[in-house]
Design a protein around this motif. Structure first.
Motif, PDB file in Angstrom:
ATOM      1  N   ALA A   1       0.834  -1.208   0.000  1.00  0.00           N
ATOM      2  CA  ALA A   1       0.000   0.000   0.000  1.00  0.00           C
ATOM      3  C   ALA A   1       0.864   1.252   0.000  1.00  0.00           C
ATOM      4  CB  ALA A   1      -0.931  -0.003   1.210  1.00  0.00           C
ATOM      5  N   ILE A   2       1.949   1.236   0.749  1.00  0.00           N
ATOM      6  CA  ILE A   2       2.854   2.392   0.768  1.00  0.00           C
ATOM      7  C   ILE A   2       3.459   2.608  -0.615  1.00  0.00           C
ATOM      8  CG2 ILE A   2       5.068   3.223   1.663  1.00  0.00           C
ATOM      9  CD1 ILE A   2       4.257   2.027   4.371  1.00  0.00           C
ATOM     10  N   VAL A   3       3.860   1.529  -1.268  1.00  0.00           N
ATOM     11  CA  VAL A   3       4.444   1.645  -2.606  1.00  0.00           C
ATOM     12  C   VAL A   3       3.409   2.200  -3.585  1.00  0.00           C
ATOM     13  CG1 VAL A   3       5.369   0.315  -4.540  1.00  0.00           C
ATOM     14  CG2 VAL A   3       6.182  -0.119  -2.233  1.00  0.00           C
ATOM     15  N   MET A   4       2.174   1.709  -3.498  1.00  0.00           N
ATOM     16  CA  MET A   4       1.108   2.195  -4.386  1.00  0.00           C
ATOM     17  C   MET A   4       0.802   3.668  -4.122  1.00  0.00           C
ATOM     18  SD  MET A   4       0.058   0.120  -6.555  1.00  0.00           S
ATOM     19  CE  MET A   4      -0.151  -1.554  -6.984  1.00  0.00           C
ATOM     20  N   GLY A   5       0.755   4.058  -2.850  1.00  0.00           N
ATOM     21  CA  GLY A   5       0.518   5.462  -2.518  1.00  0.00           C
ATOM     22  C   GLY A   5       1.625   6.361  -3.031  1.00  0.00           C
ATOM     23  N   LEU A   6       2.871   5.909  -2.895  1.00  0.00           N
ATOM     24  CA  LEU A   6       3.992   6.688  -3.420  1.00  0.00           C
ATOM     25  C   LEU A   6       3.938   6.791  -4.940  1.00  0.00           C
ATOM     26  CD1 LEU A   6       6.974   5.469  -1.218  1.00  0.00           C
ATOM     27  CD2 LEU A   6       5.978   7.757  -1.283  1.00  0.00           C
ATOM     28  N   THR A   7       3.525   5.710  -5.601  1.00  0.00           N
ATOM     29  CA  THR A   7       3.389   5.737  -7.055  1.00  0.00           C
ATOM     30  C   THR A   7       2.352   6.764  -7.481  1.00  0.00           C
ATOM     31  OG1 THR A   7       3.989   3.404  -7.168  1.00  0.00           O
ATOM     32  CG2 THR A   7       2.882   4.342  -9.092  1.00  0.00           C
ATOM     33  N   GLY A   8       1.205   6.773  -6.795  1.00  0.00           N
ATOM     34  CA  GLY A   8       0.172   7.755  -7.099  1.00  0.00           C
ATOM     35  C   GLY A   8       0.648   9.176  -6.872  1.00  0.00           C
ATOM     36  N   MET A   9       1.426   9.372  -5.811  1.00  0.00           N
ATOM     37  CA  MET A   9       1.924  10.714  -5.529  1.00  0.00           C
ATOM     38  C   MET A   9       2.954  11.162  -6.562  1.00  0.00           C
ATOM     39  SD  MET A   9       2.205  10.725  -1.394  1.00  0.00           S
ATOM     40  CE  MET A   9       2.934  12.339  -1.383  1.00  0.00           C
ATOM     41  N   VAL A  10       3.801  10.257  -7.018  1.00  0.00           N
ATOM     42  CA  VAL A  10       4.798  10.608  -8.036  1.00  0.00           C
ATOM     43  C   VAL A  10       4.113  10.972  -9.346  1.00  0.00           C
ATOM     44  CG1 VAL A  10       6.621   9.637  -9.492  1.00  0.00           C
ATOM     45  CG2 VAL A  10       6.712   9.338  -7.021  1.00  0.00           C
ATOM     46  N   LEU A  11       3.123  10.169  -9.748  1.00  0.00           N
ATOM     47  CA  LEU A  11       2.393  10.474 -10.980  1.00  0.00           C
ATOM     48  C   LEU A  11       1.659  11.810 -10.872  1.00  0.00           C
ATOM     49  CD1 LEU A  11       0.977   6.949 -11.829  1.00  0.00           C
ATOM     50  CD2 LEU A  11       2.811   8.162 -12.997  1.00  0.00           C
ATOM     51  N   ALA A  12       1.071  12.061  -9.708  1.00  0.00           N
ATOM     52  CA  ALA A  12       0.385  13.338  -9.505  1.00  0.00           C
ATOM     53  C   ALA A  12       1.378  14.500  -9.522  1.00  0.00           C
ATOM     54  CB  ALA A  12      -0.380  13.306  -8.188  1.00  0.00           C
ATOM     55  N   GLY A  13       2.553  14.289  -8.935  1.00  0.00           N
ATOM     56  CA  GLY A  13       3.579  15.334  -8.956  1.00  0.00           C
ATOM     57  C   GLY A  13       4.048  15.649 -10.368  1.00  0.00           C
TER      58      GLY A  13
END
Length: 133
Positions: free
Chosen positions: A111-123
């Protein structure tokens, strides 16, 4: 269509890893079924997946320059990613069992990896939006 299906199968495989890992014996403490830790970790992982999908869609919209360039989706993905990382961090601190004991630690890490992925794409989307303005 085939690429989407292959991506979906690969993603489901990564999300199934905590369940597969839970079948292994860890000091003789084998837990089968859905425990509260696994349920919480699964919920976190699904929310992280949603964050990554929304972040990816907003990045695609920013490339196409449709509407507001995907800015609203990027903000939603960023906020959802922060929430997922916070909940998964709390989960890791509360459930102290090892992998395979039903604590859901592997799911929380995913879940942490998925959340970080979403944040990177959003950034990336927000950076592209800022350059276009």
């Amino acid at each position: 269509m085939k690429m989407k299906l292959v991506s979906f199968i690969i993603l489901c495989t990564f999300l199934a890893v905590p369940t597969i890992a839970s079948a292994e014996a860890t000091n003789g403490n084998v837990v089968y079924g859905l425990t509260s830790g696994r349920l919480w970790a699964t919920m976190d992982a699904v929310m992280g997946l949603i964050s990554a999908v929304i972040g990816g869609l907003s990045l695609v919209r920013s490339v196409r320059r449709i509407g507001n360039g995907g800015r609203n989706g990027a903000i939603v993905a960023m906020v959802l990613g922060v929430i997922v990382i916070a909940y998964a961090g709390v989960h890791l601190s509360i459930f102290t069992g090892d992998f395979g004991t039903g604590a859901g630690r592997a799911g929380a890490i995913i879940a942490i990896v998925m959340g970080l992925t979403g944040m990177v794409l959003a950034g990336l989307t927000l950076a592209r939006f800022r350059r276009a303005s």
